[in-house]
Design an enzyme around this catalytic site. Structure first.
Site, PDB file in Angstrom:
ATOM      1  N   CYS A  57       0.833  -1.201   0.000  1.00  0.00           N
ATOM      2  CA  CYS A  57       0.000   0.000   0.000  1.00  0.00           C
ATOM      3  C   CYS A  57       0.872   1.257   0.000  1.00  0.00           C
ATOM      4  O   CYS A  57       0.851   2.058   0.943  1.00  0.00           O
ATOM      5  CB  CYS A  57      -0.928  -0.031   1.216  1.00  0.00           C
ATOM      6  SG  CYS A  57      -2.251   1.177   1.124  1.00  0.00           S
ATOM      7  N   GLU A  58       1.650   1.425  -1.047  1.00  0.00           N
ATOM      8  CA  GLU A  58       2.529   2.582  -1.249  1.00  0.00           C
ATOM      9  C   GLU A  58       2.625   2.878  -2.739  1.00  0.00           C
ATOM     10  O   GLU A  58       2.878   1.961  -3.524  1.00  0.00           O
ATOM     11  CB  GLU A  58       3.945   2.311  -0.721  1.00  0.00           C
ATOM     12  CG  GLU A  58       4.074   2.224   0.783  1.00  0.00           C
ATOM     13  CD  GLU A  58       3.952   3.580   1.472  1.00  0.00           C
ATOM     14  OE1 GLU A  58       4.190   4.616   0.808  1.00  0.00           O
ATOM     15  OE2 GLU A  58       3.614   3.596   2.666  1.00  0.00           O
TER      16      GLU A  58
ATOM     17  N   TYR B 238      21.315  -6.974  -0.855  1.00  0.00           N
ATOM     18  CA  TYR B 238      20.529  -5.930  -0.178  1.00  0.00           C
ATOM     19  C   TYR B 238      19.054  -5.980  -0.557  1.00  0.00           C
ATOM     20  O   TYR B 238      18.396  -4.960  -0.682  1.00  0.00           O
ATOM     21  CB  TYR B 238      21.128  -4.551  -0.455  1.00  0.00           C
ATOM     22  CG  TYR B 238      22.594  -4.513  -0.129  1.00  0.00           C
ATOM     23  CD1 TYR B 238      23.027  -4.484   1.188  1.00  0.00           C
ATOM     24  CD2 TYR B 238      23.546  -4.544  -1.136  1.00  0.00           C
ATOM     25  CE1 TYR B 238      24.383  -4.492   1.497  1.00  0.00           C
ATOM     26  CE2 TYR B 238      24.902  -4.546  -0.832  1.00  0.00           C
ATOM     27  CZ  TYR B 238      25.312  -4.522   0.484  1.00  0.00           C
ATOM     28  OH  TYR B 238      26.649  -4.543   0.789  1.00  0.00           O
TER      29      TYR B 238
END
Length: 430
Positions: A358-359, A387
């Site tokens: 949700c971004e 990473y």
């Protein structure tokens, strides 16, 4: 998409280590991290075999922060690598994996007293002192110990590199190490030399990550060894170790131009040996600390397409069942990746590959030209080992993916997929 390691293609499928992606999806689900174990072993051997000198001992220490778990640590240990660690947690993982902790170099700009105590008690071979305050903490830890701890001192030589500012680590404003231009530095080094509980061997320096210019490493090497010679002369001492860090750039997508690692490592040895002669040094051990350049290329991330959406603003999205929770690098660094899909379509389209979190910033690939995708198609992002899982989170309470290893047409679980129960394992309710 550039094929890596043991990747081969079939009609609407791709194999890694001789195992088809469709088979891996069926057996383990997605999202899924896939480790090409044969490619990993080949990469590790390249570092070990090419970084060799007849004038000093050479050590290749894997930068654990890039990706670490117990089976991976065991694989790298079998190839002869040592380990760069940056926390008590990383030390613990290696300890549980049965790694000889004498082969560890403990870094960090703010090691706590608890971490230092744990490192000393666990037998970590080398502690890299980062700053003036850290000596006080380490001294207190060693007060009651009947040992002499081997240490290096991290210095900052002030070399700027052409990489993202978040991963530059040797500028004059860096939070890491102490500047060689600080007027207090000689007095501090004398303290290290005189300290009754320390075996001070030399210096550590690291200029940053994802660097493509070989000359940056050569310049840093010259600066470090020049400073080491200056210290020997002014303080009338002999320092026999140097740790030159890592940061060697890798290929993610078109536009990246990494140097050939095998030839670079040989050149690097020549540069070090020439600098030794130039500054009249007698080094006994030289350490480098690659992380990304060992693990990134040999790990891929597999997703399942959920659907697509063409917006009235002209954005053509393809949605996958993961996102920034297992790969935050595009959101954090604007990292760019290549991709592949199992779609059988002959029609190419430009897509933005977006995750399910949700971004609005949950975008894995901003622009990708792919065959027209359909729900349940597979989508692979290669060269995504560094990473990614190590920086993963449970944002939106998303479950962390599994990690599997593949080799010789076989697969195995290296890290299990998280369960819903894992999400509340540490919660305490009334």
């Amino acid at each position: 998409m550039k094929l890596r390691g043991t990747m081969t293609t079939q009609v609407n499928d791709l194999l890694i280590g001789g195992v088809a992606l469709k088979t891996l999806k069926k057996e383990y689900g997605t999202p899924l991290f896939i480790v090409d174990e044969e490619a990993l072993e080949t990469t590790a051997k390249t570092f070990i075999n090419q970084f060799q000198s007849n004038q000093f001992e050479t050590i290749v220490a894997y930068a654990s922060k890039a990706l670490l778990n117990m089976p991976l640590a065991q694989l790298l240990d079998e190839q002869g690598l040592h380990f760069d660690v940056a926390s008590m947690g990383e030390i613990y993982v290696l300890k549980r994996a049965g790694i000889n902790l004498e082969h560890c170099y403990f870094h960090g700009n703010n090691k706590t007293s608890q971490e230092l105590e744990y490192a000393v008690r666990s037998g970590v071979g080398v502690i890299v002192i980062d700053n003036y305050d850290e000596l006080d903490r380490l001294s207190k830890v060693l007060e009651t110990k009947e040992i002499k701890q081997t240490v290096l001192f991290r210095i900052n030589v002030g070399i700027e590199t052409d990489t993202h500012r978040y991963i530059q680590t040797s500028t004059n404003t860096s939070k890491f190490g102490e500047s060689i231009h600080d007027e207090r530095i000689m007095m501090f080094i004398q303290e290290l030399i005189d300290h009754p509980k320390l075996d001070f061997r030399g210096f550590h320096s690291h200029i940053g990550s994802q660097i493509f210019d070989k000359k940056s490493f050569y310049a840093a090497c010259d600066a470090v060894l020049n400073f080491q010679a200056k210290v020997e002369k002014e303080l009338k001492t002999s320092l026999t170790w140097v740790n030159l860090g890592g940061g060697f750039g890798v290929y993610y997508s078109e536009g990246d131009s990494p140097f050939a690692m095998a030839s670079f490592l040989k050149e690097y040895i020549d540069v070090i040996e020439d600098a030794m002669q130039k500054y009249h040094l007698k080094l006994e051990r030289v350490i480098i600390e690659p992380g990304r350049s060992i693990i990134n290329d040999v790990v891929s991330t597999l997703y399942t397409v959920g659907g697509s959406k063409y917006t009235i603003g002209g954005k053509n999205y393809v949605f996958v069942d993961g996102g920034m929770s297992e790969n935050i690098r595009p959101a954090l660094y604007e990292a760019v990746y290549e991709t592949w899909t199992s779609s059988a379509s002959k029609q190419l389209e430009h897509y933005t590959v977006a995750g399910k979190l949700c971004e609005s910033g949950d975008v894995l690939i901003e622009t990708a030209q792919l065959p027209q995708v359909q729900p349940d198609d597979l989508l692979l992002i290669p060269a995504s080992g560094a990473y990614t899982y190590s920086m993963s989170s449970n944002y939106n309470k998303i479950l962390k993916p599994a990690i599997v290893g593949v080799k010789n047409k076989q697969s195995r679980v290296m890290v299990k997929r998280e369960t819903l129960e894992d999400l509340v394992r540490l919660d305490v309710i009334r």
